[in-house]
Design an enzyme around this catalytic site. Structure first.
Site, PDB file in Angstrom:
ATOM      1  CG  ASP A 172      -3.845  -0.613   2.691  1.00 35.24           C
ATOM      2  OD1 ASP A 172      -5.091  -0.656   2.998  1.00 35.24           O
ATOM      3  OD2 ASP A 172      -3.140   0.211   2.473  1.00 35.24           O
ATOM      4  CG  ASP A 188      -6.035  -2.581 -14.764  1.00 31.02           C
ATOM      5  OD1 ASP A 188      -5.515  -3.114 -15.868  1.00 31.02           O
ATOM      6  OD2 ASP A 188      -6.538  -1.253 -14.714  1.00 31.02           O
ATOM      7  CG  HIS A 213      -7.445   1.900   2.010  1.00 31.51           C
ATOM      8  ND1 HIS A 213      -6.206   1.536   2.444  1.00 31.51           N
ATOM      9  CD2 HIS A 213      -7.547   3.286   1.985  1.00 31.51           C
ATOM     10  CE1 HIS A 213      -5.392   2.765   2.711  1.00 31.51           C
ATOM     11  NE2 HIS A 213      -6.304   3.569   2.643  1.00 31.51           N
ATOM     12  CG  ASN A 227      -4.632  -3.700 -18.928  1.00 36.55           C
ATOM     13  OD1 ASN A 227      -4.695  -2.265 -18.869  1.00 36.55           O
ATOM     14  ND2 ASN A 227      -4.772  -4.244 -17.836  1.00 36.55           N
ATOM     15  CB  VAL A 231      -6.095   4.007 -14.440  1.00 38.02           C
ATOM     16  CG1 VAL A 231      -7.652   4.991 -15.091  1.00 38.02           C
ATOM     17  CG2 VAL A 231      -6.440   3.232 -13.179  1.00 38.02           C
ATOM     18  CB  ALA A 320       4.418   8.883   8.252  1.00 37.99           C
ATOM     19  CB  SER A 397      -4.269   6.315   1.882  1.00 37.93           C
ATOM     20  OG  SER A 397      -4.501   5.844   3.373  1.00 37.93           O
TER      21      SER A 397
END
Length: 475
Positions: A172, A188, A213, A227, A231, A320, A397
């Protein structure tokens, strides 16, 4: 500057039930001891389970019960085991008396089992968001989510919490996994493992994100969980390999991407996530280096996951579309195909990607004009040193990493063996998918909505296609 045909796909635990009862220290427990199962008692009030030696007949069993002041009670599935009734508050004393009686093999209180539930994580989400974390991460926890709670329960039971030990390469824009000059690490990711990063755009060891991204994609896969921050990530125990193949604007050429695929495979990535796409006008013959790299990775045991593209066309975009890649379309929070998601021949599976419903009159889940929730993960919020949970991230994505994380959980839990092939993992993902509004498999939803809970459950049968070397015909 190189010719760059790539248009990136930017923007673009349900409860598990397993009965368990603890036997340790039951003799010392009072009959009304409190439990952690929603306030229910830990033991059946006024009941004692007693087991007798084989030579003790029914008459002798009744005599023993009378000797300790208990009613004979009912059998417990065996002629040598009885559930005795005793006065309230006398369970402990009765157990002690029974253990001194001749012919008694064991005696104990009658503990109450409960459904084993992995609770919703304590990650804070967005303060004041209606419905809290469960609604914010509908893609994990809602009825149109991927069954994260059940998957975590299964992984815990298998001794592989969060997919621990599986390497996932994220090809990416890079990942905010460490501080590097003005670029800061996502808070995070503090508990997330990273390994073998490489930047093929600038040719350096640090694969730091310049866009946001890649950080968002990696967050869906392996953001830290429980934690009290941000999220959660679906395969939060997995190890992430950041491989930068897209520049700060989200563009990358075929040669660079092919290098990234080969690098990931050589460095033992079991899963390779490519949340990127070429224009649907690009054909396999135009990207021979990528097609060869995908074959190389598959032969080395890497399952390759790719996003179908965000043009809203009835045609899956490369890479893909390659037969050895698991192609992932996007769904909304109503379980409808997202309006931007490419579909068509070669679509394998769908996963939450957010956005607006596609216009599908044949699907009752597709409420016309519905603009659903986005996909939230911690990434850059306004600058490369400031993090938050920005809105606006939806796309295929965002869908693909749900499938990559599920693949990692399948591998980690060993639910289909200790070293499954890419074809076997793909088959498991498809066979355990949940059907959506149009019976599948079909060109709209493929095999259905990925279900990490079912995919990692030992109770779900292993499909016969696991014996095959491939689950798809070339296309």
């Amino acid at each position: 500057m190189r010719n760059r045909p790539l248009l990136p796909a930017l923007g673009s635990r349900r409860l598990a039930v397993a009965l368990a009862a603890a036997c340790a220290a039951v003799a010392a427990a009072p009959s009304g001891a409190a439990a952690s199962n929603g306030g229910a008692p830990a033991y059946a009030p006024g009941e004692v389970v007693v087991g007798y030696e084989p030579a003790v007949d029914a008459r002798a069993q009744a005599a023993t019960a009378r000797a300790v002041g208990a009613a004979a009670g009912s059998d417990a599935g065996s002629t040598r085991t009885r559930v005795l009734r005793v006065p309230a508050g006398q369970v402990r004393a009765t157990v002690a008396k029974l253990r001194r009686q001749p012919g008694v093999k064991y005696a104990a209180p009658n503990p109450i089992a409960r459904a084993s539930v992995v609770p919703l994580p304590d990650d804070t989400g967005i303060k004041g968001f209606p419905g809290g974390l469960a609604a914010l991460q509908w893609n994990f926890f809602g009825d149109r989510g991927v069954g994260a709670l059940e998957a975590w329960t299964n992984a815990d039971a298998a001794g592989a919490p969060g997919g621990r030990g599986v390497r996932i390469a994220v090809l990416d824009t890079g990942v905010a996994y460490r501080d590097f000059g003005r670029f800061k690490a996502s808070p995070d990711f503090a508990g997330t493992k990273f390994v073998a990063p490489y930047d093929f755009v600038d040719g350096r060891r640090e694969a730091v994100d310049r866009n946001g991204h890649g950080t968002h994609v990696a967050g869906t896969i392996a953001e830290a969980t429980n934690n009290r921050l941000g999220v959660t990530g679906l395969a939060y125990g997995a190890t992430v390999m950041p491989v930068r193949v897209l520049d700060s604007q989200g563009y990358g050429d075929a040669a660079t991407i092919a290098k990234g695929i080969r690098y990931a495979a050589r460095h033992n990535a079991k899963v390779i996530n490519m949340s990127l796409e070429f224009s649907t006008s690009v054909r396999a013959s135009e990207i021979p280096d990528i097609m060869a790299a995908i074959r190389y990775a598959t032969e080395r045991g890497s399952i390759v996951i790719g996003s179908t593209g965000n043009e809203g066309e009835a045609q899956v975009a490369y890479p893909a579309r390659a037969s050895l890649v698991v192609s992932v379309g996007a769904t909304t929070d109503q379980g409808c195909l997202a309006s931007f998601s490419n579909d068509g021949v070669g679509l394998d599976i769908v996963a939450p990607g957010g956005g607006e419903n596609a216009s599908l009159t044949q699907d009752p889940n597709c409420q016309a004009g519905h603009r659903g929730r986005d996909i939230y993960q911690m990434t850059y919020a306004g600058s490369v040193s400031r993090f938050g949970l920005p809105a606006g991230y939806d796309g295929t994505s965002m869908a693909a990493p749900h499938v990559s994380a599920t693949a990692a959980l399948i591998i980690a839990t060993k639910v289909i063996g200790t070293n499954p092939t890419p074809a076997q993992v793909e088959c498991r993902i498809k066979a355990t998918a949940r059907a959506l509004g149009i019976p599948g498999p079909n060109r709209i939803y493929g095999w259905g909505l990925v279900d990490a809970g079912a995919a990692t459950s030992p109770a779900v049968p292993t499909p016969s296609c696991l014996a095959r070397t491939s689950t798809r015909a070339p296309r």
